[in-house]
Design a protein around this motif. Structure first.
Motif, PDB file in Angstrom:
ATOM      1  N   GLU A  51      -2.069   3.378  -8.975  1.00 59.27           N
ATOM      2  CA  GLU A  51      -3.322   3.835  -8.381  1.00 59.27           C
ATOM      3  C   GLU A  51      -3.488   3.430  -6.926  1.00 59.27           C
ATOM      4  N   ILE A  52      -2.775   2.354  -6.516  1.00 61.52           N
ATOM      5  CA  ILE A  52      -2.925   1.959  -5.111  1.00 61.52           C
ATOM      6  C   ILE A  52      -2.212   2.905  -4.166  1.00 61.52           C
ATOM      7  N   THR A  53      -1.425   3.845  -4.698  1.00 60.35           N
ATOM      8  CA  THR A  53      -0.767   4.824  -3.831  1.00 60.35           C
ATOM      9  C   THR A  53      -1.814   5.698  -3.175  1.00 60.35           C
ATOM     10  N   HIS A  54      -1.943   5.620  -1.831  1.00 64.08           N
ATOM     11  CA  HIS A  54      -3.105   6.266  -1.223  1.00 64.08           C
ATOM     12  C   HIS A  54      -2.842   7.704  -0.781  1.00 64.08           C
ATOM     13  N   THR A  55      -1.588   8.072  -0.528  1.00 65.44           N
ATOM     14  CA  THR A  55      -1.296   9.455  -0.140  1.00 65.44           C
ATOM     15  C   THR A  55      -0.149   9.951  -1.007  1.00 65.44           C
ATOM     16  N   ASP A  56      -0.221  11.165  -1.457  1.00 60.70           N
ATOM     17  CA  ASP A  56       0.880  11.717  -2.231  1.00 60.70           C
ATOM     18  C   ASP A  56       1.095  13.165  -1.811  1.00 60.70           C
ATOM     19  N   ALA A  84       2.710   4.908  -0.513  1.00 62.09           N
ATOM     20  CA  ALA A  84       2.309   6.288  -0.290  1.00 62.09           C
ATOM     21  C   ALA A  84       3.551   7.161  -0.297  1.00 62.09           C
ATOM     22  N   GLU A  94       0.696   1.825   6.404  1.00 62.34           N
ATOM     23  CA  GLU A  94      -0.672   1.678   6.896  1.00 62.34           C
ATOM     24  C   GLU A  94      -1.270   3.046   7.184  1.00 62.34           C
ATOM     25  N   SER A  95      -0.487   3.897   7.817  1.00 63.17           N
ATOM     26  CA  SER A  95      -0.980   5.244   8.100  1.00 63.17           C
ATOM     27  C   SER A  95       0.197   6.189   8.035  1.00 63.17           C
ATOM     28  N   ARG A  96      -0.092   7.465   7.936  1.00 63.15           N
ATOM     29  CA  ARG A  96       0.944   8.471   7.898  1.00 63.15           C
ATOM     30  C   ARG A  96       1.846   8.380   9.141  1.00 63.15           C
ATOM     31  N   SER A 107       0.885  -1.168   0.000  1.00 61.35           N
ATOM     32  CA  SER A 107       0.000   0.000   0.000  1.00 61.35           C
ATOM     33  C   SER A 107       0.920   1.215   0.000  1.00 61.35           C
TER      34      SER A 107
END
Lengths: 143, 125
Positions: free
Chosen positions: B101-106, A48, A95-97, A46
């Protein structure tokens, strides 16, 4: 902390950082390897891109922390902003920031304690400052 | 003679570990969805693989001069693989290679002047 006692604990701090980093490095390698070999549906990636507030000061510290982050499989330094004291880190299992920020800041704390004769101030801004593009970019910036 | 055999065996184990790491990194190149995941997982795993092979070769043919050479090789290999991954990922981002697309925060997207949301419109150049 007096100067002599911090000087005496310096080799110990360097050794403890190196051992901690070696352990984190191997664990991250195993974790990434397992995830690559999983079937596509059960992959846990996942990703980010997170802005992590940093406490580094000098050129050496900025360079080393971004190298150490990139060397750990699964995390990657995309960019830094020394002006705002931010590391932009791409993480593979986020998982989270807070979890990624905590992980990176623990590594930075340990690295700074190993790098500096006396650790000094390790405080960081609690909230990430909002970074927006300015109208006139300075000459030395790429974008 | 015994000690020599143990060193030889450990060296072989390290070399095989390195080979396995590089093979897994190669599989990862095909399976991971975007540039950043590939750079972060693969670039440094390949660095570790080469480092492991160097250590294995050192154990099989140990001398103090070789130890120095191996230390220099491992450190240089790890440093360059880290810097290389960073350079590739950064230039990819500057060239509008959008994360999967699975990148949840940018968070880096906020700092961009053009705020690219549609990769199709940009990739033609």
């Amino acid at each position: 902390m007096s100067t002599t006692s911090s000087l005496a604990s310096w080799p110990w701090r360097i050794a403890s950082f190196l051992f901690w980093y070696a352990k984190a490095f191997v664990m991250a390698n195993v974790y990434v390897t397992l995830d690559i070999l999983r079937s596509k549906k059960r992959m846990k990636t996942s990703p980010a891109i997170i802005a992590v507030p940093a406490a580094s000061e000098s050129d050496t510290e900025w360079t080393l922390i971004s190298c150490f982050i990139t060397l750990t499989p699964g995390t990657l330094t995309l960019s830094i902003s020394r002006e705002h004291k931010i590391l932009y880190v791409h993480g593979m299992f986020v998982e989270s920031r807070e979890s990624l920020v905590g992980e990176i800041q623990e590594m930075e704390d340990r690295m700074l304690r190993a790098l500096r004769r006396s650790p000094g101030d390790l405080s960081r801004p609690l909230r990430v400052p909002d970074v927006v593009p300015v109208d006139e970019p300075p000459e030395d910036e790429v974008r | 003679m015994e000690f020599h055999d143990i060193m030889h065996g450990t060296g072989l184990v390290f070399i095989f570990l390195g080979i396995v790491t590089i093979i897994v990194a190669g599989i990862g190149l095909f399976r991971l969805p975007d540039l950043y995941l590939r750079a972060s997982a693969v670039g440094t795993s390949a660095g570790l693989g080469v480092a492991s092979i160097v250590i294995g070769a050192l154990l099989m043919d140990f001398s103090w001069l070789n130890l120095v050479k191996a230390a220099v090789a491992v450190i240089a290999q790890l440093l360059t693989s880290a810097v290389g991954s960073m350079a590739i990922a950064r230039s990819g981002y500057l060239n509008n290679s959008a994360p999967a697309e699975i990148t949840h925060t940018d968070d880096l997207l906020k700092t961009r002047r053009d705020r690219v949301t549609d990769p199709e419109a940009e990739s033609s150049t």
